[in-house]
Enzyme design. Structure first.
Site, PDB file in Angstrom:
ATOM      1  N   ILE A  85      -3.876 -22.969  -7.689  1.00 47.34           N
ATOM      2  CA  ILE A  85      -3.456 -22.480  -9.013  1.00 47.34           C
ATOM      3  C   ILE A  85      -2.052 -22.987  -9.324  1.00 47.34           C
ATOM      4  CG2 ILE A  85      -2.957 -20.424 -10.400  1.00 47.34           C
ATOM      5  CD1 ILE A  85      -5.129 -18.953  -8.725  1.00 47.34           C
ATOM      6  N   HIS A  91      -3.211  -7.829 -16.624  1.00 49.38           N
ATOM      7  CA  HIS A  91      -3.936  -8.557 -15.566  1.00 49.38           C
ATOM      8  C   HIS A  91      -5.143  -9.305 -16.155  1.00 49.38           C
ATOM      9  CE1 HIS A  91      -4.922  -8.505 -10.984  1.00 49.38           C
ATOM     10  NE2 HIS A  91      -5.271  -9.640 -11.538  1.00 49.38           N
ATOM     11  N   GLY A 149      -0.397 -23.323  -4.276  1.00 53.08           N
ATOM     12  CA  GLY A 149      -1.768 -23.597  -3.861  1.00 53.08           C
ATOM     13  C   GLY A 149      -2.488 -24.273  -5.011  1.00 53.08           C
ATOM     14  N   GLU A 178      -0.419  -0.599 -10.972  1.00 51.94           N
ATOM     15  CA  GLU A 178      -1.301  -1.237 -11.941  1.00 51.94           C
ATOM     16  C   GLU A 178      -2.497  -0.330 -12.195  1.00 51.94           C
ATOM     17  OE1 GLU A 178      -1.566  -5.562 -11.576  1.00 51.94           O
ATOM     18  OE2 GLU A 178      -3.691  -5.355 -11.999  1.00 51.94           O
ATOM     19  N   ARG A 216       0.347 -10.824  -7.676  1.00 48.07           N
ATOM     20  CA  ARG A 216      -0.003  -9.414  -7.525  1.00 48.07           C
ATOM     21  C   ARG A 216       1.257  -8.610  -7.823  1.00 48.07           C
ATOM     22  NH1 ARG A 216      -4.542 -10.453  -7.869  1.00 48.07           N
ATOM     23  NH2 ARG A 216      -6.281 -10.048  -6.454  1.00 48.07           N
TER      24      ARG A 216
END
Ligand code: 8YV
Length: 316
Positions: A154, A281, A152, A262, A233
């Site tokens: 990014i 993150h 996409g 996480e 993720r």
């Protein structure tokens, strides 16, 4: 006319709170215990959300007047879309505001993985440089193949960085893009990409289809010399399968911005491995980008209040 009430969940810069307060009453719950949010949510028209707090049916039950959730994150996997739909609550995200910062992190992780910088840093810090001399060598990025899973905005920004560094770029998506000539990235099926890439970077959103797509079978398809990078993720990867693949030397190493769970507990075996580099993150975590993300969420809330078109609506 009474002012609408907005609740801000993540810690956001003062300038964002000030902008919201021009038009609304604002409760910043970022430093309040979760159990104490009820009173604020009871009459809230809008919520500025972050990816750390699930917006689900239980949350919505506490907010009977809620009409909009504006996420400061681009990812909205923490939002129960069906629950929102049922209540007629609209949703926005922060796409476009963090592309370059996340791409910087993702490409840095690609570099760190191939060059083995995690091990090198520990080598210097732990005195092995002094005792043993040179750290083990990494690999050239120039001429290596980067496999981007999820091309996409990014992903395309990562592709540009990689191409500037002399990497070949291939990608897999649900469907091939129509602008491969512009991105310079060649489409492959997921399985083809896994078999061909020297470094595989995950940039897909977390959905039921992508959850744990990097499983034992996926790691088994990768080259034993290849690296896995996750900037998407944590849950797109099966953590136990990743650990096994590393232990069995089915892949050469991993560099992770996101983990599952996480945060990853400090005694997790992945932290003990020299072939794994983990950052907490931080993909979008710059002062400028986080401010832009939160301000975009704020502008979405204000547009909603003013009955104007939302800037970055998400279909629920
Ligand atoms: C942040 C992210 O960690 O935008 C996302 O989806 O994962 C990151 O930018 C997140 O927004 C923190 O709330």
């Amino acid at each position: 006319m009474s002012r609408p009430h907005l609740v801000v969940i993540p810690a956001v810069p003062d300038v964002v709170l000030a902008r919201l307060r021009e038009r609304a009453d604002v409760t910043d719950v970022s430093s309040m215990p979760r159990a104490e949010w009820g009173a604020a949510l009871a009459d809230a028209t809008g919520v500025l959300g972050g990816s750390g707090v699930p917006i689900d049916a239980a949350f919505l039950a506490q907010a009977p007047a809620l009409r909009i959730v504006a996420m400061q994150s681009v990812g909205y996997d923490s939002v129960d879309l069906a629950a929102l739909r049922e209540r007629g609550v609209v949703l926005t995200n922060s796409r476009g505001s963090l592309t370059e910062a996340v791409a910087d992190t993702a490409y840095w992780l690609v570099t760190a993985a191939l060059r083995d910088y995690g091990r090198s840093m520990a080598w210097a810090r732990d005195g092995r440089w002094l005792r043993e001399g040179d750290a083990p060598y990494g690999h050239d990025l120039q001429g290596a193949t980067l496999g981007i899973v999820g091309l996409g905005a990014i992903g395309a920004a990562v592709a540009r960085r990689a191409q500037a560094g002399g990497m070949r770029v291939i990608y897999s998506n649900r469907h091939p893009r129509t602008d491969d000539a512009a991105t310079g990235a060649a489409y492959r099926t997921f399985d083809q990409l896994l078999a061909e890439a020297d470094c595989v970077v995950a940039l897909v959103p977390l959905t039921p289809q992508t959850r744990r797509m990097f499983d034992a079978a996926a790691f088994a398809r990768m080259k034993p010399t290849a690296y896995f990078v996750n900037a998407a993720r944590g849950a797109v990867c099966d953590t136990a399968a990743l650990l096994k693949a590393l232990e069995r030397k089915q892949i050469a190493g991993a560099a992770l911005d996101v983990t599952d769970p996480e945060p990853l507990p400090p005694d997790h075996p992945l932290f003990a491995r020299e072939d794994v580099l983990i950052v907490p993150h931080v993909g979008s975590a710059t002062v400028e980008t986080r401010t832009r993300m939160a301000m975009l969420a704020a502008e979405n809330l204000l547009a909603f209040i003013d009955g104007k078109p939302l800037l970055t609506p998400v279909e629920v």
